[in-house]
Design a protein around this motif. Sequence first.
Motif, mmCIF file in Angstrom:
data_model
loop_
_atom_site.group_PDB
_atom_site.id
_atom_site.type_symbol
_atom_site.label_atom_id
_atom_site.label_comp_id
_atom_site.label_asym_id
_atom_site.label_seq_id
_atom_site.Cartn_x
_atom_site.Cartn_y
_atom_site.Cartn_z
ATOM 1 N N ILE A 23 59.023 43.638 32.848
ATOM 2 C CA ILE A 23 58.486 42.517 32.063
ATOM 3 C C ILE A 23 57.178 42.861 31.343
ATOM 4 C CG2 ILE A 23 59.557 40.834 33.610
ATOM 5 C CD1 ILE A 23 56.824 40.354 34.873
ATOM 6 N N TRP A 24 56.559 44.032 31.678
ATOM 7 C CA TRP A 24 55.249 44.371 31.106
ATOM 8 C C TRP A 24 55.315 45.780 30.517
ATOM 9 C CZ3 TRP A 24 50.342 46.398 33.820
ATOM 10 C CH2 TRP A 24 49.217 46.206 32.999
ATOM 11 N N LYS A 25 55.367 45.871 29.215
ATOM 12 C CA LYS A 25 55.510 47.191 28.593
ATOM 13 C C LYS A 25 54.253 48.043 28.748
ATOM 14 C CE LYS A 25 54.136 45.742 23.903
ATOM 15 N NZ LYS A 25 54.591 45.638 22.493
ATOM 16 N N ARG A 26 53.135 47.426 29.142
ATOM 17 C CA ARG A 26 51.867 48.160 29.324
ATOM 18 C C ARG A 26 51.846 48.966 30.622
ATOM 19 N NH1 ARG A 26 48.121 50.746 29.457
ATOM 20 N NH2 ARG A 26 46.022 50.530 28.633
ATOM 21 N N MET A 27 52.822 48.729 31.513
ATOM 22 C CA MET A 27 52.899 49.461 32.776
ATOM 23 C C MET A 27 53.107 50.949 32.488
ATOM 24 S SD MET A 27 53.084 49.110 36.163
ATOM 25 C CE MET A 27 53.918 49.615 37.675
ATOM 26 N N THR A 28 52.272 51.788 33.104
ATOM 27 C CA THR A 28 52.292 53.218 32.809
ATOM 28 C C THR A 28 52.925 54.020 33.943
ATOM 29 O OG1 THR A 28 50.152 53.663 33.841
ATOM 30 C CG2 THR A 28 50.147 52.932 31.521
ATOM 31 N N SER A 29 53.154 55.296 33.674
ATOM 32 C CA SER A 29 53.724 56.184 34.682
ATOM 33 C C SER A 29 52.786 56.326 35.873
ATOM 34 C CB SER A 29 53.997 57.560 34.069
ATOM 35 O OG SER A 29 54.477 58.467 35.050
ATOM 36 N N ALA A 30 51.499 56.488 35.603
ATOM 37 C CA ALA A 30 50.518 56.603 36.692
ATOM 38 C C ALA A 30 50.457 55.315 37.503
ATOM 39 C CB ALA A 30 49.146 56.940 36.124
ATOM 40 N N GLY A 31 50.517 54.183 36.810
ATOM 41 C CA GLY A 31 50.502 52.902 37.506
ATOM 42 C C GLY A 31 51.715 52.759 38.409
ATOM 43 N N ALA A 32 52.888 53.197 37.924
ATOM 44 C CA ALA A 32 54.104 53.116 38.722
ATOM 45 C C ALA A 32 54.024 54.022 39.952
ATOM 46 C CB ALA A 32 55.311 53.498 37.869
ATOM 47 N N LEU A 33 53.559 55.257 39.757
ATOM 48 C CA LEU A 33 53.506 56.217 40.853
ATOM 49 C C LEU A 33 52.584 55.751 41.965
ATOM 50 C CD1 LEU A 33 54.052 58.970 42.150
ATOM 51 C CD2 LEU A 33 52.170 59.897 40.754
ATOM 52 N N TRP A 34 51.339 55.441 41.619
ATOM 53 C CA TRP A 34 50.358 55.122 42.657
ATOM 54 C C TRP A 34 50.570 53.744 43.280
ATOM 55 C CZ3 TRP A 34 48.318 59.114 44.694
ATOM 56 C CH2 TRP A 34 48.104 60.250 43.924
ATOM 57 N N SER A 35 51.084 52.815 42.497
ATOM 58 C CA SER A 35 51.383 51.506 43.086
ATOM 59 C C SER A 35 52.575 51.611 44.041
ATOM 60 C CB SER A 35 51.665 50.475 41.995
ATOM 61 O OG SER A 35 52.820 50.800 41.251
ATOM 62 N N TYR A 36 53.546 52.459 43.703
ATOM 63 C CA TYR A 36 54.701 52.659 44.575
ATOM 64 C C TYR A 36 54.276 53.285 45.899
ATOM 65 C CZ TYR A 36 59.508 54.105 45.793
ATOM 66 O OH TYR A 36 60.711 54.280 46.402
ATOM 67 N N LEU A 37 53.448 54.328 45.826
ATOM 68 C CA LEU A 37 52.965 54.967 47.055
ATOM 69 C C LEU A 37 52.118 54.006 47.885
ATOM 70 C CD1 LEU A 37 52.017 58.486 45.628
ATOM 71 C CD2 LEU A 37 53.953 57.925 47.115
ATOM 72 N N ALA A 38 51.273 53.240 47.216
ATOM 73 C CA ALA A 38 50.450 52.256 47.930
ATOM 74 C C ALA A 38 51.327 51.176 48.548
ATOM 75 C CB ALA A 38 49.433 51.626 46.973
ATOM 76 N N GLY A 39 52.404 50.809 47.820
ATOM 77 C CA GLY A 39 53.318 49.802 48.324
ATOM 78 C C GLY A 39 54.113 50.260 49.532
ATOM 79 N N ILE A 40 54.339 51.561 49.676
ATOM 80 C CA ILE A 40 54.979 52.105 50.874
ATOM 81 C C ILE A 40 53.980 52.168 52.027
ATOM 82 C CG2 ILE A 40 56.032 54.170 51.888
ATOM 83 C CD1 ILE A 40 57.234 54.770 49.135
ATOM 84 N N ALA A 41 52.753 52.557 51.719
ATOM 85 C CA ALA A 41 51.727 52.702 52.757
ATOM 86 C C ALA A 41 51.339 51.358 53.370
ATOM 87 C CB ALA A 41 50.499 53.385 52.168
ATOM 88 N N ALA A 42 51.239 50.320 52.540
ATOM 89 C CA ALA A 42 50.751 49.017 53.023
ATOM 90 C C ALA A 42 51.621 48.439 54.137
ATOM 91 C CB ALA A 42 50.633 48.045 51.849
#
Length: 560
Positions: free
Chosen positions: A443-462
């Motif tokens: 839904i947000w075209k501003r989402m970047t590759s770096a944002g996807a990578l680090w948010s995904y890793l943080a989302g697994i860690a949390a």
Amino acid sequence: MLIAAADNSIRLNLSWIDYVMIVVYFAVVIGIGFIARTRVRTSMDFFLSGRSLPAWITGLAFVSANLGATEILGMAANGAQIGMSTLHYYLIGAVPAMVFLGLVMMPFYYASKVRSVPEFMLRRFGKAPHIVNAIAFAVSNILIAGINLYAMAIVIEAMLGWPEWVAIVVSAGFVLVYITLGGLSSAIYNEVMQFFVIIAGLIPLTIVGLNRVGGWGGLVDSLEHTESAQKLSTWAGTAIGHVTNPIGADWLAIVLGLGFVLSFGYWTTNFTEVQRAFSAKNMSAARRTPLIGAFPKLFIPFIVVIPGLIGAAVLGNQLSGTAGAGKLTYNDVIPKLIQMYLPTGVLGVAVTGLVASFMAGMAANVSSFNTVFTYDIWQRYIKPRMSDEHYLRVGRWVTIIGVLVGIATAFIAAGAANIMTYLQTLFSFFNAPLFGVFILGLIWKRMTSAGALWSYLAGIAAPTVVWISYLVNPSLFNTGTAETMYGAIISFATVLVVGVVISLFTRPKPDSELAGLVYGVGKIDLKSDAVVGDQAWYRSPALLGTIALILCVVLYLPFL
């Protein structure tokens, strides 16, 4: 009144008629594998059935792939442990997400012609998030395959008295043969057959079980005279600040944690399920796949959850929350009821249905695992630009490896008293953060590759931290089930925060690279590959989805 079972043994006394039914079933399964093998000429045939299957086949396979151990043993265990609250896993925890997949997500998936969900991640965000997603999916799928193997071993152990490890190895062998032979087509056609076998096995158990406790009224009376009375309601005791329901979570956690994050994360991003829709012959069939599957999904609780309630009434305090010698765990409810109630002949049908369900579940895990490993890891990063025959051969070898590793993870599942809670824990680790990344990127075209990578890793860690904290201090949450819901919410929120913050400081892809991958960027033609009959009113995805959602509300009403 509470009815006591005779003993804690679940050894089944099968006659020669029962064994004949089981042998015939296994012979048919292997036969389908050999037939499917004759149609496998390319890697696309092996991994995605050549994208040639009609919607009714993929729709039944879609729901059957989910009818594994987690559905039969796990949901029956939940029925015995938390009662009609288990309906949440269907009415807000499955069907709405299946409708969302068919109406919203599938057009993006199918139009992009990706071969897997991780490959969609590659198209949208690039290599780094893609490889993390592919590895995470492979790990989670092998762990889930172990759950199905363990459940199948329970039944074989009960039938034959074999040691658990022997039952696990033999169970894995049958799945290995027919998946290695025919690939996804073998899995899907077996799943369609297994769907009907599963239903034929569970309906008699439900009818006979209800008859033995005096019908629905007798079951209600039995539960109302015990501490299980609250198991007859779905929403009682869910007020915020005053939680007394068996799940141990308030309505907000149930709606957001289960109904949104865990549910949408599983049904829209888990390639084990989505792969069935990917194999459909065109866009219309792909969209209708989860919608067709939603209708049997609505009614499965009545042959899974109700036997769990019967188990709570007739087994009483013989059920334990922890595994141990001489104890019945909640996972044993279905095999125990089969032993107690079903006569010769019908017993064979029920056992065959159970075996079918576990094979369907594990086959779904293995067929999606070999696809992701071969296409998203091997072809993309290890051996690119090889011949198609090479990838077909690798797919078959990976299938063997996946089953062998699944045998090892089955022993991990054996330590869980309620395999459904164990599964939901895995979902909070892997599916919840992935859904956060996908929905933000969609839904947000501003989402970047770096944002996807680090948010995904943080989302697994949390959620991992939340789970470990709960193990150290169980007073943090009322139940393990509640922990998975709160853990999923925390994971999803972490992804949104980290993803937005990092994306604002990194460069996004240009619009030209996002067409068909982000809502509002480019246009997806839903009718470009339509065939005769797709425009019939009864095949309308919008109509099918609307009816399914209305039925969700209607089926809740008797159990509010």
